[in-house]
Structure formats: structure tokens, C-alpha cells
Design a protein around this motif. Structure first.
Motif, PDB file in Angstrom:
ATOM      1  N   THR A 114      -7.273   2.458  -7.957  1.00 55.78           N
ATOM      2  CA  THR A 114      -6.521   3.341  -7.054  1.00 55.78           C
ATOM      3  C   THR A 114      -5.494   2.527  -6.244  1.00 55.78           C
ATOM      4  O   THR A 114      -5.165   2.875  -5.105  1.00 55.78           O
ATOM      5  CB  THR A 114      -7.498   4.070  -6.113  1.00 55.78           C
ATOM      6  N   THR A 115      -4.972   1.494  -6.891  1.00 52.94           N
ATOM      7  CA  THR A 115      -4.067   0.544  -6.228  1.00 52.94           C
ATOM      8  C   THR A 115      -2.923   1.219  -5.462  1.00 52.94           C
ATOM      9  O   THR A 115      -2.594   0.797  -4.357  1.00 52.94           O
ATOM     10  CB  THR A 115      -3.455  -0.384  -7.300  1.00 52.94           C
ATOM     11  N   TYR A 116      -2.335   2.247  -6.045  1.00 53.32           N
ATOM     12  CA  TYR A 116      -1.135   2.838  -5.439  1.00 53.32           C
ATOM     13  C   TYR A 116      -1.383   4.193  -4.773  1.00 53.32           C
ATOM     14  O   TYR A 116      -0.442   4.861  -4.344  1.00 53.32           O
ATOM     15  CB  TYR A 116      -0.033   2.954  -6.502  1.00 53.32           C
ATOM     16  N   THR A 117      -2.641   4.594  -4.696  1.00 51.47           N
ATOM     17  CA  THR A 117      -2.928   5.906  -4.106  1.00 51.47           C
ATOM     18  C   THR A 117      -3.887   5.848  -2.921  1.00 51.47           C
ATOM     19  O   THR A 117      -3.983   6.826  -2.162  1.00 51.47           O
ATOM     20  CB  THR A 117      -3.534   6.847  -5.174  1.00 51.47           C
ATOM     21  N   VAL A 118      -4.616   4.756  -2.787  1.00 49.05           N
ATOM     22  CA  VAL A 118      -5.684   4.699  -1.787  1.00 49.05           C
ATOM     23  C   VAL A 118      -5.617   3.363  -1.030  1.00 49.05           C
ATOM     24  O   VAL A 118      -5.300   2.332  -1.628  1.00 49.05           O
ATOM     25  CB  VAL A 118      -7.060   4.831  -2.497  1.00 49.05           C
ATOM     26  N   ASP A 119      -5.918   3.419   0.270  1.00 47.10           N
ATOM     27  CA  ASP A 119      -6.049   2.205   1.079  1.00 47.10           C
ATOM     28  C   ASP A 119      -4.756   1.391   1.140  1.00 47.10           C
ATOM     29  O   ASP A 119      -4.791   0.163   1.108  1.00 47.10           O
ATOM     30  CB  ASP A 119      -7.218   1.345   0.547  1.00 47.10           C
ATOM     31  N   LEU A 120      -3.623   2.075   1.229  1.00 45.25           N
ATOM     32  CA  LEU A 120      -2.358   1.353   1.424  1.00 45.25           C
ATOM     33  C   LEU A 120      -2.302   0.860   2.879  1.00 45.25           C
ATOM     34  O   LEU A 120      -2.851   1.512   3.770  1.00 45.25           O
ATOM     35  CB  LEU A 120      -1.161   2.273   1.127  1.00 45.25           C
ATOM     36  N   PRO A 121      -1.641  -0.272   3.119  1.00 45.00           N
ATOM     37  CA  PRO A 121      -1.644  -0.814   4.491  1.00 45.00           C
ATOM     38  C   PRO A 121      -1.149   0.190   5.536  1.00 45.00           C
ATOM     39  O   PRO A 121      -1.640   0.209   6.661  1.00 45.00           O
ATOM     40  CB  PRO A 121      -0.693  -2.015   4.413  1.00 45.00           C
ATOM     41  N   GLU A 122      -0.193   1.042   5.137  1.00 49.30           N
ATOM     42  CA  GLU A 122       0.369   1.995   6.120  1.00 49.30           C
ATOM     43  C   GLU A 122      -0.656   3.007   6.635  1.00 49.30           C
ATOM     44  O   GLU A 122      -0.428   3.662   7.664  1.00 49.30           O
ATOM     45  CB  GLU A 122       1.545   2.774   5.508  1.00 49.30           C
ATOM     46  N   VAL A 123      -1.781   3.154   5.920  1.00 42.07           N
ATOM     47  CA  VAL A 123      -2.817   4.092   6.410  1.00 42.07           C
ATOM     48  C   VAL A 123      -3.245   3.694   7.813  1.00 42.07           C
ATOM     49  O   VAL A 123      -3.528   4.546   8.662  1.00 42.07           O
ATOM     50  CB  VAL A 123      -4.054   4.093   5.470  1.00 42.07           C
ATOM     51  N   GLN A 124      -3.257   2.377   8.054  1.00 40.60           N
ATOM     52  CA  GLN A 124      -3.744   1.907   9.361  1.00 40.60           C
ATOM     53  C   GLN A 124      -2.885   2.431  10.506  1.00 40.60           C
ATOM     54  O   GLN A 124      -3.388   2.661  11.611  1.00 40.60           O
ATOM     55  CB  GLN A 124      -3.801   0.367   9.387  1.00 40.60           C
ATOM     56  N   GLU A 125      -1.592   2.622  10.232  1.00 34.96           N
ATOM     57  CA  GLU A 125      -0.714   3.150  11.297  1.00 34.96           C
ATOM     58  C   GLU A 125      -1.130   4.581  11.652  1.00 34.96           C
ATOM     59  O   GLU A 125      -1.123   4.980  12.812  1.00 34.96           O
ATOM     60  CB  GLU A 125       0.747   3.145  10.835  1.00 34.96           C
TER      61      GLU A 125
END
Ligand code: NOJ
Ligand code: CA
Length: 505
Positions: free
Chosen positions: A213-224
Motif C-alpha cells: 500500500t506504498t502509495y495509498t496508505v501511511d503517507l507522511p502528509e497524513v501526520q499533518e
């Protein structure tokens, strides 16, 4: 519990069972989604975030429930589903009306691949492509779950504002916090790159897992986004955020946020996901403890509405051990209704299946209906859950496995839960004490607490008390933890008991 005979649990039913929850020792109740919904995914497809679905009650009934809960000194958490709306939500109806709609960009739209078909290989959790074709506007929209659950575009500031207002709406009404649905899913790759194949995929797994799920889940921007949610929570006194996040623990830690400005509790699902083997669980506890940042408060979850129940995973005897583990580990424990009476997964006949996951991906044991069957309150018809016909079938064993019956039985799992929670309240060491593991063998875990634990275990809370033999074999090594008292949990199949042995040198 169902209070109006339609076979579906509701707010009135929860209100009637608050005495029970208080007796059990529950501090906070989390209710799965109760908002207006076409129920394609049983409330996780929301068509209005600021109202109550008539199936469950009214806003007035909700307020009354909240008052009752607070009046008893308990807290109430709602389920917040920010990743996707229902396809019947007015926002999506507007978005799909035309390419120039005001809210078009509130969702994730893409042209077909130049060769035709979906824009990339992204998969939906509940089977098939994550892209649904919208004939009228000639584009695909992205849905991480059902096509009836289009994903919101959290990169759009208007979406951020509207969804954060939803939090304020319920916080203003007095709710104590939220369990945030699939918090790790909120942001997707702007380049829409294909997800790579998963080298660990094996047949029998959900087809969703064929890809990473490299490009759909847990992207760094989620933290914002998580930080924005936390900032709203901080506008109010004493509220909290729990994140539903299925990630390796190394990644989970990020969801506490920089310096703890993220979720108060990123759900730790290891007790649900790991094989029920003492060695693996002990290693997981150690790894989790070691990874926790200094500002992070741990938590443990034994069951939920998506995964097989502990009795079905580990057996009735081990479910008692699991209760002890859950309630003696450091941090906040989360339990799932019915686990405290030892409910098991109920087989669902093909014509009784309700869950869209099972309907879309049948036969792999992924369906969640078996863990969502009516709570077994008593041995009367419909187990005291409803006066009508329950929406899912009842377990065969409800005549014996029910609250009324097990309350009478001194050594029942229900009374074990009750007493464990009492003990936990009385003994701060059980929630805030230090944790240290003592290696004693493959099928035992020994937990050391750094404060005195009451002489609880000696009152023999387990019917088949093999504690003495376990104690003897562990005593010498347990001494090395240097604490006054030690909890010993046996996870072997032949030794189904546990005890606490004094370890004063
Ligand atoms: C996670 C929820 O726990 C599950 O029940 C639901 O189907 C999905 N998220 C989609 O909202
Ligand atoms: Ca009802």
C-alpha cells in the motif's frame, strides 16, 4: 440491545444496559457509527455527519444517553469516519453532478488510463479495483472500501475545514472523544503511482493484500491531518483521539505525533493479529514497550468488530488468560462487547450474510458478521437482545453463555473480567507500573510490577488452578525481576491457569 423490536441495537438499548457496563467497570464506551447512512457498510458510509440515523434513535436520545453516561462517571466516544463519505452524501452528490461542481475536488477523480480502464492498479479493501467509473462525468473516483464509500480529498482545505467542524459539532454536545476510522488512509499519492506487488502474498489472503500500500496508505502528509484533528481536540478540556491504524508497530508510533501532538492512542492491535503464542506475544510486548516514545501512553486491544473473537482464535480457556493479559499490561485496555462473556464467532449461513466484505470476497473467512451477532444477555428468547427478530443470528450456546447466567457463576469469565477491572482500579501498578519481562520458557509470560499488587490471585480467580506448579517452576527466575509481586500468565494449552506469586527475596 434493541429497545424497539426492529432487531437492531440502538441508543435506547445502550441506555438500558448502562447499569451492566458500570457494574463491569467500563470507564469509557465507544459506539460504532450512529449517523444517517444507507448502511452499505453498516454505518461506515455516512450521508450526514451531524445527525443520528432513525434506526438508532434521535439527537435528543443521544443527548440523554450522553447525560446518563456522564452521570455515572463514564465517558462516551463516537466513531469518526473521515476517510470516506457515503455516495449519497450531499457533498458527493454535488461532486458527481458535473466536472465543474463546486465540490468536485472534495473527492478524488481521475481520467481513465490512456489504454482504457482504471487510472492505476490501486485495489479496494473490500475487493476489486479502488476506482469506480462515473459514466455521467466520464471519470473514475477513488474508494478505498466500497464504491458506495468514495474517499474524501483531504488535501483540499475546504474538506479539512468541513470535516474538522464535524468534530466540533459533537465536542460541543459533550462527547469525550473519537475513535478515528482508518486514520492511516487519509492521504494518497499525488502522482497516482501503481502500488508494488506484495512479496509476502499467499493464496487465501484477501486479494487486497496482493499489492503493498506504498502509495495509498501511511503517507507522511497524513501526520499533518492528524495534527489538525488533535488541535481541534485541544480546543476542549479533557477529550481524546483514538486512531484505528493497521500498521507495523514501528510505523504506528508516528501516529502519536511529533512530541505527542497526534492521536492519544493509536490502536495497538497486536493481541488481535499475532498468533496466540506466549513467546511471540512476550516479544511483541517488549518490542512495543521499547519503541514507545517517552510522551506516549501505551494501549492494548483484544477484540473489535472486524476481527475474529479471542475465544474462536485461542479457545475458551485461553480467553481467560487473554483477559488477564489485557487487564494487567501497562496502558489503556480496549475490549469488545461479548468477549467478557466468552462469546465466540457465530457461523453465518450464505443466505444470512449481511457484510459486504463477505459478499464481495466470499469464502475466505473475511466476513465480519460472525463477530457482530447479538449480545447474549440471558437465556430467554433472542437472548434478551430484542423482542423481534435479530438482524444477525444468535449463537447456539446463548442459553448458557449469557450475562445473567455467568454473573451467578463465581468463577465465570465474566466475573473474572469484573474482578480484574476492580483490581486494576485498586492497584495503580497494573496501569502505570513499569513493565519487565522475565524469560521463563516458551509457554509462560511473567510480568513484573514495580508496586505492591493486592493479594488478589490467592483468592483463586481461576477454577482450575495450576498456579502452584507454574509458580514453583518459575519462582527462582521470577525472583530476578526484583519486584515484590509478579504476575504469571500461562499460555500453554495444558496449563490454563495463572497466578501471582510473592517474590520477596
Ligand atoms: C474500519 C472499520 O472498523 C470497518 O468496520 C469499516 O468497514 C472500514 N473501516 C471502512 O470504514
Ligand atoms: Ca432497534
Amino acid at each position: 440491545m434493541d429497545s424497539n423490536g426492529d432487531g437492531i441495537g440502538d441508543l435506547g438499548g445502550i441506555r438500558r444496559k448502562l447499569d451492566y457496563l458500570q457494574w463491569l467497570g467500563v470507564d469509557a464506551i465507544w459506539i460504532s457509527p450512529i449517523y444517517p447512512s444507507p448502511m452499505a457498510d453498516f454505518g461506515y458510509d455516512i450521508s450526514n455527519y451531524t445527525d443520528i440515523d432513525p434506526i438508532f434513535g434521535t439527537v435528543a436520545e443521544f443527548d440523554a444517553l450522553l447525560d446518563d453516561v456522564h452521570g455515572r462517571g463514564m465517558k462516551l466516544l463516537l466513531d469518526y469516519v473521515p476517510n470516506h463519505t457515503s455516495d449519497r452524501h450531499p457533498w458527493f452528490i454535488d461532486a458527481r453532478a458535473s466536472r465543474s461542481s463546486q465540490r468536485r475536488d472534495w473527492y478524488i477523480w481521475r481520467d481513465p488510463d490512456p489504454g482504457g480502464g482504471p487510472p492505476n492498479n490501486w485495489r479496494a479493501n473490500f475487493g476489486g479495483s479502488a476506482w469506480a467509473w462515473d459514466k455521467k462525468t466520464g471519470q473514475y473516483y477513488y474508494h478505498a472500501f466500497l464504491r458506495e464509500q468514495p474517499d474524501l480529498n483531504w488535501r483540499n482545505p475546504q474538506v479539512q475545514r468541513a470535516m474538522l467542524e464535524v468534530l466540533r459539532f459533537w465536542l460541543d454536545r459533550g462527547v469525550d472523544g473519537f475513535r478515528v476510522d482508518v486514520m492511516h488512509h487519509l492521504v494518497k499519492d499525488t502522482e497516482f503511482r501503481d502500488n508494488p506487488p506484495n512479496p509476502d502474498f499467499r493464496s487465501g489472503m484477501s486479494p487486497y493484500r496482493e499489492l503493498l500500500t506504498t502509495y495509498t496508505v501511511d503517507l507522511p502528509e497524513v501526520q499533518e491531518i492528524v495534527a489538525m484533528m488533535r488541535a481541534v481536540i485541544e480546543e476542549y478540556d479533557d477529550r481524546m483521539l483514538v486512531g484505528e491504524i493497521y500498521l507495523p508497530v514501528e510505523r504506528l508510533m508516528a501516529y502519536y505525533g511529533a512530541s505527542g501532538r497526534g492521536a492519544h492512542l493509536p490502536f495497538n492491535f497486536q493481541l488481535i493479529l499475532l498468533p496466540w503464542k506466549a513467546k511471540e506475544i512476550a516479544a511483541a510486548v517488549g518490542r512495543y514497550e521499547a519503541l514507545l516514545p517517552s510522551y506516549a501512553w501505551p494501549n492494548w486491544v483484544l477484540g473489535n468488530h472486524d476481527k475474529p473473537r479471542i475465544v474462536s482464535r485461542a479457545g475458551a480457556a485461553q480467553a481467560r488468560i487473554a483477559a488477564m493479559l489485557l487487564l494487567t499490561l501497562r496502558g489503556t485496555p480496549t475490549m469488545y462487547y461479548g468477549d467478557e462473556i466468552g462469546m465466540r464467532d457465530v457461523p453465518i449461513a450464505p443466505d444470512q450474510v449481511q457484510d459486504p466484505f463477505e459478499k464481495n470476497v466470499p469464502g475466505l473467512g473475511l466476513g465480519r458478521d460472525p463477530v457482530r451477532t447479538p449480545m447474549q444477555w440471558s437465556d430467554v428468547e433472542s437472548a434478551g437482545f430484542t423482542s423481534g427478530t435479530s438482524w444477525l443470528p444468535l449463537a447456539d450456546d446463548f442459553k448458557t453463555i449469557n450475562v445473567a447466567n455467568l454473573m451467578q457463576e463465581r468463577s465465570s469469565i465474566l466475573n473474572l473480567y469484573h474482578r480484574l477491572i476492580q483490581l486494576r482500579r485498586k492497584e495503580p501498578a497494573l496501569s502505570v507500573g513499569d513493565y519487565a519481562a522475565v524469560p521463563v520458557g516458551n509457554d509462560l509470560i511473567v510480568l513484573c510490577e514495580n508496586q505492591r499488587i493486592a493479594d488478589f490471585w490467592s483468592r483463586s480467580i481461576s477454577p482450575d488452578n495450576h498456579a502452584a506448579s507454574i509458580s514453583a517452576s518459575c519462582r527462582r527466575r521470577a525472583l530476578s525481576c526484583g519486584s515484590q509481586r509478579t504476575s504469571i500468565v500461562s499460555m500453554s494449552e495444558s496449563r490454563t491457569s495463572f497466578s501471582c506469586v510473592p517474590t520477596k527475596a
